[in-house]
Scaffold this active site. Structure first.
Site, PDB file in Angstrom:
ATOM      1  N   ASP B 165      40.298  36.129 -27.208  1.00 47.19           N
ATOM      2  CA  ASP B 165      41.479  36.695 -26.563  1.00 47.19           C
ATOM      3  C   ASP B 165      41.004  37.722 -25.543  1.00 47.19           C
ATOM      4  OD1 ASP B 165      42.561  35.273 -28.700  1.00 47.19           O
ATOM      5  OD2 ASP B 165      44.204  36.689 -28.988  1.00 47.19           O
ATOM      6  N   LYS B 232      48.806  34.676 -23.240  1.00 44.68           N
ATOM      7  CA  LYS B 232      49.297  35.554 -24.296  1.00 44.68           C
ATOM      8  C   LYS B 232      49.991  36.738 -23.663  1.00 44.68           C
ATOM      9  CE  LYS B 232      47.204  38.411 -27.976  1.00 44.68           C
ATOM     10  NZ  LYS B 232      45.976  38.687 -28.743  1.00 44.68           N
ATOM     11  N   LYS B 268      51.178  32.429 -26.471  1.00 44.17           N
ATOM     12  CA  LYS B 268      51.123  33.287 -27.656  1.00 44.17           C
ATOM     13  C   LYS B 268      51.805  34.619 -27.380  1.00 44.17           C
ATOM     14  CE  LYS B 268      47.836  35.811 -30.582  1.00 44.17           C
ATOM     15  NZ  LYS B 268      46.428  36.058 -30.929  1.00 44.17           N
TER      16      LYS B 268
END
Lengths: 338, 332
Positions: B165, B232, B268
């Site tokens: 991430d 995300k 996400k």
């Protein structure tokens, strides 16, 4: 665009003119200092007969987490006097309102228990002060809901206010009366003290409305518990007013949550709720199947249950009978001499 | 990735991208033409649409299915300075068996930790099939030289992270240096392939710092064009974190991106999703916006920590018919 602006400007002009005029009249009155009393500059024309004022009716809502929401279900029910006369539309709480109320109570409980006993006593006394202020309103509501005369209404309000004061006094004395220093065979201090049990669900009695509600509420919160109370049917009217009292008494939001509606619908959800620690069945008929079923559901997570008593006298001195069941004894051993 | 050309065809929603049918280089000027040529985001419309989707009523069997799907989509996260190996192992155990006494309860998608905890998490999750995700690139601020970010990423990948991430350089993005952002994402994607691994790359846009919905849309496209496998919303360290309208916009972006390029990218939302009710609202939005293709842990994830507990409480409520309480789930 510009046209509308012009139009607006035209509309506002006459108002400005009026505004300019008023200071002039003010000056005129100053110019005559001999007049001790400033009177209105011009004799007012006789007012036109006022149109009949439309009444502003109160919406009876729930009291959850310090706010007054409507029921999540959108339902309401009609509260009538014993004579059949319409009194109010009250919010009919659903199981989701009960769930929300338990959540609000849980999040408020730790802070309320951490407040000093002195502070809790002050707040309970403040509730009494605020109720005293609304004495007439409560007396009227009790009279209409219970179908008694206003004098009986006043008597009940006074008893309820006195009860709050009485429990307020108990706040910083529970420790001395219910706690103890225990003699043990060893070099230890051994001290027992009462601790709040957590979230308590209360099923208030139908009669007397305000005194009954007070008599289950005050003993449960004085020790540091947060509560969800179900005011049955017609008791909704004084209960909502009591909620307004709570909201203006420095009581942290969520310590008292008031649901109005049918106890038979709400009680099973509260009795089975695993985040409720104790249950007062005051408003359920003693010996009924419902009372038995609720006690069975409450056993799932070992809730402390106060059973309903047939013919209970709510005006009698309650003692600590409703305080003790909602307190747990914590005992601490501490070495002596270190 | 840089210098690679993209070809856009002319159907569907993002029609203005059609203007870029010519071969397009991913430099500042080219990216600006492309990103600023996207149809503007309709903020009022997105807010209203998200609010309406949030009112859908999902009950009984559909709710049970949604709850289980949401559990399977959770990236169970701990990103604290105070994380210890013990805490990470406890979280891994919980992720593998959220309800130890109910074998029908699925496990979560991944455990998300800081780079130095990857080895611990990997060992704890051996044999469970649960992925290990690691934040990297100077998370959460992203303020470090590129070499440091790449080393951060490579170290996590070497330690066994299945997913990385990364955070974008919001400063560069807001200053209009789109080329720099794109280059960085592409370089980190390259670092994800260190030592023959192939870690999935999730690109954190930190929408709370991007100020406008147009920027969210542009950042989404920029990340997708630069090779992101997932986009995300947030780090969870900035407020506001994930919101439903922003996620809706990102879902529209991945849908349009697939329609134009044929490549599917996951979404996400992370941060601030705490209740099962919220999670179900997100699932409804996924289904109604991107479509059922995204209703899988491979394409949609929740970055969350406390959400899992509420999902478990709701599962129990459905199973037993009584309300449960926080005393009956782990404190993490």
């Amino acid at each position: 665009m510009s046209e509308t602006k012009k139009a607006d400007a035209k509309k506002t002009e006459p108002k400005k003119a009026e505004a300019k005029k008023t200071p002039k009249t003010g000056k005129a009155s100053k110019a005559a200092p001999q007049e001790a009393v400033v009177t209105s500059p011009a004799p007012a024309p006789t007012p036109a007969p006022a149109a009949p004022r439309s009444s502003v009716r109160k919406t009876y809502k729930l009291y959850i987490g310090g706010a007054f929401p409507r029921s999540e279900s959108g339902r309401s029910y009609v509260v009538t006097a014993p004579s059949g006369e319409f009194l109010a539309n009250a919010a009919q709480a659903s199981r989701k309102d009960a769930r929300d109320a338990v959540r609000a109570a849980r999040s408020a409980q730790a802070g309320w228990a951490k407040a000093t006993a002195y502070n809790r006593g002050q707040i309970l006394y403040r509730i009494a002060e605020m109720m005293e202020e609304r004495r007439d309103q409560f007396a009227q509501q009790i009279a209409s809901v219970e179908g008694v005369n206003v004098a009986a209404g006043y008597a009940q309000v006074d008893a309820a206010v006195d009860r709050w004061v009485w429990y307020a006094g108990w706040s910083d004395k529970l420790m001395q009366v219910l706690g103890s220093a225990n003699p043990v065979a060893g070099p230890y201090w051994n001290i027992s003290s009462p601790e709040p049990t957590g979230v308590v669900a209360l099923l208030a009695p139908a009669r007397p409305t305000l005194l009954g509600l007070t008599s289950v509420l005050a003993p449960a919160i004085v020790g540091g518990n947060a509560v969800v109370v179900v005011a049955p049917d017609a008791a909704a009217v004084p209960a909502v007013t009591l909620g307004e009292v709570m909201a203006t008494s420095d009581l942290p939001g969520g310590v008292v949550n008031i649901l109005t509606g049918a106890p038979a619908e709400l009680a099973p959800w509260l009795a089975s709720h695993l985040d409720v620690n104790a249950l007062d069945l005051a408003g359920i008929e003693a010996g009924s199947t419902l009372a038995r079923d609720l006690e069975v559901s409450a056993a799932e997570n070992l809730k402390r249950v106060v059973r309903p008593a047939a013919g209970y006298d709510w005006s009698a001195d309650p003692g600590l009978a409703r305080v003790k069941p909602f307190l747990e004894t914590k005992t601490v051993w501490h070495p002596v001499g270190i | 990735m840089i210098g690679k050309t993209c070809h856009f065809t002319s159907e569907s929603g993002t029609a203005t991208v059609v203007g870029v049918t010519a071969q397009l280089a991913l430099d500042d000027a080219g990216l600006r033409r492309l990103l600023h040529g996207l149809p503007p985001a309709d903020q009022v419309g997105a807010d209203a649409r998200a609010a309406r989707l949030g009112t859908r009523s999902i009950k009984t069997t559909a709710k049970a299915e949604a709850l289980d799907l949401a559990v399977r989509m959770v990236d169970l996260t701990t990103l604290e300075g105070a994380d210890t190996p013990g805490k990470v192992r406890a979280l891994c155990a919980k992720g593998a068996h959220p309800e130890p006494n109910q074998p029908d309860c699925p496990s979560v998608a991944a455990i998300c930790v800081y780079g130095d905890m990857v080895a611990t998490a990997k060992a704890a999750l051996a044999g469970t099939g649960i992925k290990v995700a690691s934040v990297a690139t100077a998370f959460p601020s992203g303020r470090a030289p590129l070499a440091v970010k790449l080393a951060d990423t490579a170290a996590a990948v070497e330690a066994g992270a299945d997913e990385i991430d990364m955070v974008i350089d919001r400063g560069a993005f807001l200053a209009g240096r789109y080329g720099a952002v794109a280059e960085e994402i592409a370089a980190v994607k390259q670092a994800c392939r260190t030592g023959g691994h192939d870690a999935h790359l999730k690109v954190i846009l930190e929408t709370g710092e991007l100020a406008t919905y147009d920027n969210v849309k542009r950042a989404s496209w920029l990340a997708m064009l630069s090779g992101a496998d997932f986009i995300k919303t947030s780090t969870g360290k900035v407020s506001p974190a994930a919101t439903l309208p922003v996620t809706l916009l990102m879902l529209e972006s991945v849908r349009d991106f697939r329609a134009q390029t044929g490549r599917q990218v996951g979404v996400k939302p992370a941060g601030g999703i705490r209740t099962a009710k919220d999670a179900i609202k997100y699932l409804v939005t996924v289904n109604e916006t991107a479509g059922p293709d995204w209703l899988s842990p491979d394409w949609f994830r929740f970055g969350a920590s406390s959400l899992l507990n509420d999902l478990l409480l709701q599962r129990r409520k459905l199973a037993t018919g009584v309300y449960s309480g926080p005393d009956y789930v782990t404190v993490d």
